[in-house]
Write an enzyme that holds these catalytic residues in place. Structure first.
Site, PDB file in Angstrom:
ATOM      1  N   HIS A  31       0.835  -1.211   0.000  1.00  0.00           N
ATOM      2  CA  HIS A  31       0.000   0.000   0.000  1.00  0.00           C
ATOM      3  C   HIS A  31       0.869   1.261   0.000  1.00  0.00           C
ATOM      4  O   HIS A  31       0.680   2.160  -0.828  1.00  0.00           O
ATOM      5  CB  HIS A  31      -0.904  -0.022   1.241  1.00  0.00           C
ATOM      6  CG  HIS A  31      -1.813   1.154   1.374  1.00  0.00           C
ATOM      7  ND1 HIS A  31      -3.190   1.041   1.356  1.00  0.00           N
ATOM      8  CD2 HIS A  31      -1.566   2.488   1.551  1.00  0.00           C
ATOM      9  CE1 HIS A  31      -3.746   2.225   1.496  1.00  0.00           C
ATOM     10  NE2 HIS A  31      -2.778   3.136   1.624  1.00  0.00           N
ATOM     11  N   GLU A  32       1.820   1.307   0.916  1.00  0.00           N
ATOM     12  CA  GLU A  32       2.663   2.508   1.021  1.00  0.00           C
ATOM     13  C   GLU A  32       3.620   2.630  -0.163  1.00  0.00           C
ATOM     14  O   GLU A  32       3.947   3.744  -0.591  1.00  0.00           O
ATOM     15  CB  GLU A  32       3.437   2.488   2.338  1.00  0.00           C
ATOM     16  CG  GLU A  32       2.571   2.386   3.593  1.00  0.00           C
ATOM     17  CD  GLU A  32       1.486   3.450   3.679  1.00  0.00           C
ATOM     18  OE1 GLU A  32       1.648   4.528   3.073  1.00  0.00           O
ATOM     19  OE2 GLU A  32       0.468   3.213   4.345  1.00  0.00           O
ATOM     20  N   HIS A  71       1.893   4.415  -2.882  1.00  0.00           N
ATOM     21  CA  HIS A  71       1.962   5.867  -2.658  1.00  0.00           C
ATOM     22  C   HIS A  71       3.323   6.413  -3.088  1.00  0.00           C
ATOM     23  O   HIS A  71       3.403   7.488  -3.712  1.00  0.00           O
ATOM     24  CB  HIS A  71       1.750   6.190  -1.180  1.00  0.00           C
ATOM     25  CG  HIS A  71       0.328   6.062  -0.714  1.00  0.00           C
ATOM     26  ND1 HIS A  71      -0.745   6.410  -1.499  1.00  0.00           N
ATOM     27  CD2 HIS A  71      -0.191   5.630   0.472  1.00  0.00           C
ATOM     28  CE1 HIS A  71      -1.870   6.191  -0.831  1.00  0.00           C
ATOM     29  NE2 HIS A  71      -1.559   5.725   0.371  1.00  0.00           N
TER      30      HIS A  71
END
Length: 219
Positions: free
Chosen positions: A121-122, A125
Site C-alpha cells: 500500500h505505502e 503511494h
C-alpha cells in the site's frame, strides 16, 4: 557409540530459561517495572518489524515487484526508507512525502501478511509520488492515490474485510476501496469533513480505480 553432534550445555539451558523468563515478565508484568516492561516490549516489536521487513523486501513477490518498478522509475527504495517505529495512532503504516519515507507501525501487525499488504500500500503511494508528483494537499490527488493503494495492495481482500467485520458477496472489493479511501482522505488536514472526502473520491473514481500501474491487474 559416542555422539558426533554437540550436546546442550548447562549454559545453553540457563540462557534459554533466562530468555523465556524475561519474555514471561514482559508479557505479564511480573518481576519487572512497568517502564522496563514497555521498553522491552518496544524493542521486541521493533525487532519483529525489522525482521519481517527484511524478509518481505527479499522474498515477497508483490513487494519485490514494487521495489523493482520504483528503482526502474528512478526512485530506488532502500531499507532505510522503510522505518519501523512505534505509532501513536491506530494505523499500521503511513507515507511521509516530505521525508520520502514510509513508517511501518511496529506492534500493529497481526501477521506478516498484514505487514505485506501495508508495505505494498505505502509503496504504491511512493510510486505515485515518484511518477506523478502528487500534491497531497490536493484532495483529488490524494483520493486517487488512496483508491489505487487500497485496490492494489491486498488491503481489500475478502479475508481482510471479514476480519474487519465487513461481509459481502457483491462488489466487496470496490466497496472496501471506496470506504477506506474516504477515511484516509478525511484524515488529511486539508479536508474539512467526510462529505468533502467522499466528493473527492467520487470525482476521481472512474479514472483512478481502473488504473493498476505498475501492476498488470489487481494484486
Amino acid at each position: 557409540m559416542p555422539s558426533t553432534g554437540s550436546q546442550p550445555s548447562a549454559n545453553d539451558d540457563t540462557n534459554i530459561f533466562n530468555k523465556w523468563s524475561r519474555k514471561f515478565s514482559v508479557v505479564t508484568g511480573l518481576g519487572i517495572t512497568e517502564e522496563d516492561r514497555l521498553r522491552e516490549l518496544e524493542t521486541h516489536q521493533n525487532n519483529v518489524c525489522n525482521r519481517w521487513k527484511k524478509e518481505l523486501m527479499n522474498h515477497s513477490p508483490a513487494v519485490t515487484f514494487m521495489l523493482k518498478r520504483l528503482e526502474q522509475s528512478g526512485c530506488p527504495v532502500a531499507p532505510k526508507h522503510l522505518s519501523c517505529q512505534p505509532c501513536g495512532f491506530d494505523r499500521s503504516g503511513g507515507f511521509v512525502p516530505s521525508a520520502g519515507i514510509t513508517i511501518l507501525c511496529q506492534g500493529k501487525f497481526w501477521s506478516k501478511t498484514h505487514m505485506e499488504h501495508t508495505l505494498v500500500h505505502e509503496l504504491v503511494h511512493m510510486y505515485d509520488q515518484c511518477m506523478f508528483q502528487v500534491d497531497w494537499n490536493n484532495l483529488r490527488h490524494h483520493a486517487c492515490s488512496e483508491i489505487r493503494a487500497n485496490s492494489l495492495s491486498g488491503d481489500c481482500k475478502w479475508t481482510r474485510e471479514l476480519r474487519r467485520g465487513f461481509f459481502s458477496f457483491t462488489k466487496q472489493h470496490q466497496a472496501c476501496v471506496r470506504r477506506r479511501a474516504v477515511l484516509s482522505v478525511a484524515a488529511n488536514p486539508a479536508c474539512p469533513d467526510v462529505a468533502t472526502a467522499e466528493k473527492a473520491v467520487n470525482e476521481v473514481w472512474d479514472s483512478c480505480f481502473p488504473d493498476t500501474r505498475p501492476f498488470d491487474e489487481i494484486y
